[in-house]
Every structure is written in C-alpha cells, then in structure tokens.
Design a protein around this motif. Sequence first.
Motif, PDB file in Angstrom:
ATOM      1  N   ILE A 166       0.839  -1.201   0.000  1.00 12.15           N
ATOM      2  CA  ILE A 166       0.000   0.000   0.000  1.00 12.15           C
ATOM      3  C   ILE A 166       0.872   1.247   0.000  1.00 12.15           C
ATOM      4  O   ILE A 166       0.567   2.233  -0.682  1.00 12.15           O
ATOM      5  CB  ILE A 166      -0.957  -0.021   1.200  1.00 12.15           C
ATOM      6  CG1 ILE A 166      -1.928  -1.208   1.080  1.00 12.15           C
ATOM      7  CG2 ILE A 166      -1.733   1.290   1.299  1.00 12.15           C
ATOM      8  CD1 ILE A 166      -2.795  -1.431   2.299  1.00 12.15           C
ATOM      9  N   GLY A 167       1.968   1.198   0.744  1.00 12.23           N
ATOM     10  CA  GLY A 167       2.885   2.336   0.755  1.00 12.23           C
ATOM     11  C   GLY A 167       3.476   2.596  -0.616  1.00 12.23           C
ATOM     12  O   GLY A 167       3.578   3.755  -1.057  1.00 12.23           O
ATOM     13  N   LEU A 168       3.872   1.531  -1.321  1.00 10.40           N
ATOM     14  CA  LEU A 168       4.416   1.692  -2.672  1.00 10.40           C
ATOM     15  C   LEU A 168       3.359   2.249  -3.619  1.00 10.40           C
ATOM     16  O   LEU A 168       3.638   3.166  -4.409  1.00 10.40           O
ATOM     17  CB  LEU A 168       4.929   0.339  -3.182  1.00 10.40           C
ATOM     18  CG  LEU A 168       5.450   0.321  -4.631  1.00 10.40           C
ATOM     19  CD1 LEU A 168       6.657   1.236  -4.774  1.00 10.40           C
ATOM     20  CD2 LEU A 168       5.805  -1.111  -5.048  1.00 10.40           C
ATOM     21  N   ALA A 169       2.151   1.716  -3.535  1.00 10.45           N
ATOM     22  CA  ALA A 169       1.071   2.193  -4.404  1.00 10.45           C
ATOM     23  C   ALA A 169       0.758   3.664  -4.154  1.00 10.45           C
ATOM     24  O   ALA A 169       0.546   4.447  -5.096  1.00 10.45           O
ATOM     25  CB  ALA A 169      -0.182   1.348  -4.188  1.00 10.45           C
ATOM     26  N   THR A 170       0.746   4.067  -2.888  1.00 11.10           N
ATOM     27  CA  THR A 170       0.489   5.467  -2.546  1.00 11.10           C
ATOM     28  C   THR A 170       1.569   6.367  -3.139  1.00 11.10           C
ATOM     29  O   THR A 170       1.275   7.425  -3.718  1.00 11.10           O
ATOM     30  CB  THR A 170       0.452   5.642  -1.020  1.00 11.10           C
ATOM     31  OG1 THR A 170      -0.515   4.758  -0.455  1.00 11.10           O
ATOM     32  CG2 THR A 170       0.102   7.067  -0.641  1.00 11.10           C
ATOM     33  N   HIS A 171       2.811   5.939  -2.999  1.00 12.84           N
ATOM     34  CA  HIS A 171       3.948   6.705  -3.513  1.00 12.84           C
ATOM     35  C   HIS A 171       3.842   6.860  -5.026  1.00 12.84           C
ATOM     36  O   HIS A 171       4.007   7.961  -5.578  1.00 12.84           O
ATOM     37  CB  HIS A 171       5.237   5.975  -3.133  1.00 12.84           C
ATOM     38  CG  HIS A 171       6.461   6.823  -3.229  1.00 12.84           C
ATOM     39  ND1 HIS A 171       7.683   6.421  -2.748  1.00 12.84           N
ATOM     40  CD2 HIS A 171       6.670   8.053  -3.772  1.00 12.84           C
ATOM     41  CE1 HIS A 171       8.581   7.355  -2.979  1.00 12.84           C
ATOM     42  NE2 HIS A 171       7.991   8.358  -3.601  1.00 12.84           N
ATOM     43  N   GLN A 172       3.526   5.772  -5.722  1.00 10.03           N
ATOM     44  CA  GLN A 172       3.421   5.819  -7.180  1.00 10.03           C
ATOM     45  C   GLN A 172       2.269   6.701  -7.637  1.00 10.03           C
ATOM     46  O   GLN A 172       2.420   7.472  -8.596  1.00 10.03           O
ATOM     47  CB  GLN A 172       3.241   4.400  -7.715  1.00 10.03           C
ATOM     48  CG  GLN A 172       4.467   3.512  -7.568  1.00 10.03           C
ATOM     49  CD  GLN A 172       4.180   2.058  -7.882  1.00 10.03           C
ATOM     50  OE1 GLN A 172       3.030   1.613  -7.805  1.00 10.03           O
ATOM     51  NE2 GLN A 172       5.208   1.305  -8.230  1.00 10.03           N
ATOM     52  N   LEU A 173       1.143   6.617  -6.961  1.00  7.37           N
ATOM     53  CA  LEU A 173      -0.007   7.429  -7.353  1.00  7.37           C
ATOM     54  C   LEU A 173       0.258   8.916  -7.157  1.00  7.37           C
ATOM     55  O   LEU A 173      -0.107   9.745  -7.997  1.00  7.37           O
ATOM     56  CB  LEU A 173      -1.243   7.018  -6.550  1.00  7.37           C
ATOM     57  CG  LEU A 173      -2.031   5.811  -7.054  1.00  7.37           C
ATOM     58  CD1 LEU A 173      -3.110   5.448  -6.050  1.00  7.37           C
ATOM     59  CD2 LEU A 173      -2.654   6.101  -8.414  1.00  7.37           C
ATOM     60  N   TRP A 174       0.892   9.254  -6.034  1.00  3.69           N
ATOM     61  CA  TRP A 174       1.212  10.667  -5.798  1.00  3.69           C
ATOM     62  C   TRP A 174       2.145  11.188  -6.884  1.00  3.69           C
ATOM     63  O   TRP A 174       1.939  12.277  -7.434  1.00  3.69           O
ATOM     64  CB  TRP A 174       1.847  10.825  -4.417  1.00  3.69           C
ATOM     65  CG  TRP A 174       2.484  12.173  -4.221  1.00  3.69           C
ATOM     66  CD1 TRP A 174       1.843  13.351  -3.981  1.00  3.69           C
ATOM     67  CD2 TRP A 174       3.888  12.487  -4.283  1.00  3.69           C
ATOM     68  NE1 TRP A 174       2.764  14.383  -3.882  1.00  3.69           N
ATOM     69  CE2 TRP A 174       4.019  13.874  -4.059  1.00  3.69           C
ATOM     70  CE3 TRP A 174       5.032  11.722  -4.489  1.00  3.69           C
ATOM     71  CZ2 TRP A 174       5.266  14.506  -4.046  1.00  3.69           C
ATOM     72  CZ3 TRP A 174       6.270  12.351  -4.482  1.00  3.69           C
ATOM     73  CH2 TRP A 174       6.371  13.739  -4.265  1.00  3.69           C
ATOM     74  N   TRP A 175       3.148  10.409  -7.223  1.00  2.00           N
ATOM     75  CA  TRP A 175       4.094  10.831  -8.261  1.00  2.00           C
ATOM     76  C   TRP A 175       3.395  10.943  -9.618  1.00  2.00           C
ATOM     77  O   TRP A 175       3.668  11.872 -10.389  1.00  2.00           O
ATOM     78  CB  TRP A 175       5.258   9.856  -8.328  1.00  2.00           C
ATOM     79  CG  TRP A 175       6.383  10.294  -9.225  1.00  2.00           C
ATOM     80  CD1 TRP A 175       6.671   9.835 -10.477  1.00  2.00           C
ATOM     81  CD2 TRP A 175       7.385  11.283  -8.939  1.00  2.00           C
ATOM     82  NE1 TRP A 175       7.779  10.464 -10.987  1.00  2.00           N
ATOM     83  CE2 TRP A 175       8.238  11.358 -10.060  1.00  2.00           C
ATOM     84  CE3 TRP A 175       7.639  12.096  -7.841  1.00  2.00           C
ATOM     85  CZ2 TRP A 175       9.332  12.221 -10.115  1.00  2.00           C
ATOM     86  CZ3 TRP A 175       8.720  12.959  -7.898  1.00  2.00           C
ATOM     87  CH2 TRP A 175       9.556  13.010  -9.022  1.00  2.00           C
ATOM     88  N   ASP A 176       2.505  10.021  -9.904  1.00  3.34           N
ATOM     89  CA  ASP A 176       1.730  10.100 -11.145  1.00  3.34           C
ATOM     90  C   ASP A 176       0.969  11.416 -11.221  1.00  3.34           C
ATOM     91  O   ASP A 176       0.948  12.081 -12.263  1.00  3.34           O
ATOM     92  CB  ASP A 176       0.727   8.948 -11.233  1.00  3.34           C
ATOM     93  CG  ASP A 176       1.376   7.625 -11.592  1.00  3.34           C
ATOM     94  OD1 ASP A 176       2.566   7.613 -11.951  1.00  3.34           O
ATOM     95  OD2 ASP A 176       0.681   6.589 -11.500  1.00  3.34           O
ATOM     96  N   ARG A 177       0.312  11.773 -10.129  1.00  4.03           N
ATOM     97  CA  ARG A 177      -0.463  13.021 -10.115  1.00  4.03           C
ATOM     98  C   ARG A 177       0.433  14.243 -10.266  1.00  4.03           C
ATOM     99  O   ARG A 177       0.046  15.230 -10.905  1.00  4.03           O
ATOM    100  CB  ARG A 177      -1.252  13.126  -8.804  1.00  4.03           C
ATOM    101  CG  ARG A 177      -2.332  12.067  -8.639  1.00  4.03           C
ATOM    102  CD  ARG A 177      -3.529  12.348  -9.510  1.00  4.03           C
ATOM    103  NE  ARG A 177      -4.591  11.368  -9.356  1.00  4.03           N
ATOM    104  CZ  ARG A 177      -5.874  11.674  -9.324  1.00  4.03           C
ATOM    105  NH1 ARG A 177      -6.262  12.929  -9.437  1.00  4.03           N
ATOM    106  NH2 ARG A 177      -6.784  10.730  -9.200  1.00  4.03           N
ATOM    107  N   LEU A 178       1.620  14.170  -9.695  1.00  7.43           N
ATOM    108  CA  LEU A 178       2.546  15.297  -9.767  1.00  7.43           C
ATOM    109  C   LEU A 178       3.114  15.461 -11.173  1.00  7.43           C
ATOM    110  O   LEU A 178       3.303  16.594 -11.647  1.00  7.43           O
ATOM    111  CB  LEU A 178       3.684  15.102  -8.757  1.00  7.43           C
ATOM    112  CG  LEU A 178       4.786  16.161  -8.729  1.00  7.43           C
ATOM    113  CD1 LEU A 178       4.220  17.552  -8.456  1.00  7.43           C
ATOM    114  CD2 LEU A 178       5.837  15.799  -7.677  1.00  7.43           C
TER     115      LEU A 178
END
Length: 314
Positions: free
Chosen positions: A257-269
């Motif tokens: 979940i931590g990895l997925a959160t990190h990837q999603l935030w970066w995607d949005r950025l």
Amino acid sequence: MQRVQTGLMNRSWRVDSASGSYLLKLFRDVTGPELQFQFHVLQTLGGSGVPVVLPVLSRDGRTTIFLEGEEFGVFPWVGGRHRSGLSMSRETCRDLGSVIGRLHRTLHASIPADRPPKPDNPPTTEAALQKVDRLLELVAAGRGDKTGFEATAEQTLRLKRGLLVRLGDRRPPDMASQYTGYTHGDLHPHNVLHGPDDRVSAILDWDRLVVSSYAREMARAAVFYFTYGDERGLDCDRIRAFAGGYRSVFDVGEPEIGLATHQLWWDRLTDNWVIEWHYVRHNSACDHLLPGQTGLVKWWTIHYSQVEQSLMGR
C-alpha cells in the motif's frame, strides 16, 4: 429504446420490453476472445458473490451477437445510482472497501494471471521537468484565451515545476509490486452502482480488465471516491474506513500500500493530461477538471503521510 448518456466511451442503450428492461451494449474496445474471457471472469466473480452483471444468453446460447460486423451484448438492467464517497456513511465506505477486497480476493484465487503486469516505470524528475517546460512554451504561444484556462494551466505548471525541483529526490523506486493479478482496471464512481442504502449493487464496465497491482487499484479507487475536487484534497476519515474494509477481506500488506500510494502521488505530480489534451489534441472537453487536479496535488504533497496512513486503514 433510449441511448444511455453516462460514460465517456460507452455506446449502449436501455431497452424496455414486455419481458423487462435491459442494457444493449455495442462492444468496440474489447471483442472476440478477449470479450469472452471478460465474461468468464464475470461468471467467476458472480459465483463468488461479487456484485456484477452477467450477460443474457441468446436463443442459441451465445453471450454476444454480430450484426453487420458489430458485436453486441445484452444485460439485465440494474437499478442504482453513482455515488460520491463524500456523501456516504463510514459504514458504507467500509462496505465499499470490503466489496473491492472480495473482488480482488476472488480474482487472485480463481483467475491466475497469464501474463506479467505492465511495467510501472515512473517518469524521472528530469523527464517530468522537460515536459512541464514544453507545455509552458505551448501556453505562452497561445496567449489570448478568454476562458481562464490559460492562466490556470500556467499556474498549475509553475506549481508542479517548483515541487519537482524541490522534491525531485522523492521519485518512487523502480520496484515491482509483489501482489499482482487481474484487476478491473478502471474502478471509479461512474463504474459502480449503489442501491438506496448505498451498498454496492453492481460493478460495471470491465473493458479495461488488466493484470496490475491490487494495492494500486484499491488506492486509486479511494482517491476517485473520496476527493473533494478542490484545495481541500481528500477525506481521510472515509478513506480510512474504506481501506479498513478492504484489508479485512484481502490484505496485501502495508509495504504494498505504501508503494502504491507513492506511485499514485508521483503520477499526479508528473501527469498533465488535461493540459496536453487542450494544447496538443485541441480538445477542451476536460478543461474543467484542471483546478481540482491542481488543488489535490498541492494538498496531497503537504499531507502525504496522512494520506498514506489512511490508505493503510490507520
């Protein structure tokens, strides 16, 4: 017979007949063997109690029919409404999470992935900055816009450029998810129906069925359901209930979940698809989404740890 207006990509109609009401759908993105596999997945999910809608068979037992080279399917009409998670109780948020957990658990146990997931290679900081600069040039060349989009686009790009320069070392690692398998591929409120009690009555539109990270789909669905659409960001209390429901049924673990959160935030950025649609495709249909997307990126960056904890159900 009446055209169904909801859904950007759908071509479907409601048909009211003597035997009941049905959805007639024209399939274009997925046809033939891929579509039959999709129906196999739906049969498996329905047999496990996941709320999906199964096709009505033709007189000779087929799931689709061909008319003038086009492939059509018929489904029972399912009542319900699309809901924003912000209007749901904590209990129904938890129920939504548990339904998605049951969906993933069934797919993981019964539909083994026959292909590797698509590699997730987050754009580098340098590549993201180069894209921002190219888009800023397009914005500058387009002076004279009277809708206000131009000013919003420039503001968004300059905000993201500043965040990338300051936080570029926070790019997600090139790390593969450990829990992958078939997922819906496009879980958001417009693809889920809720009954009068806000419980999930049907998960719709399986045309993007894909092998991917379970945690990534869960976190992405949470962001879609529980965003305010402005500078208020996300409702973390409801996300916490949703994630708790998911993990009570199918727990992929906090590292995932931590990895997925990190990837999603970066995607949005790093993603600027609305601006690209406007200036590269000359398509303004989604211009109205940009202020909300910008507000979410700014808020999420400030409250990153809070979002991560909420997606873990804490």
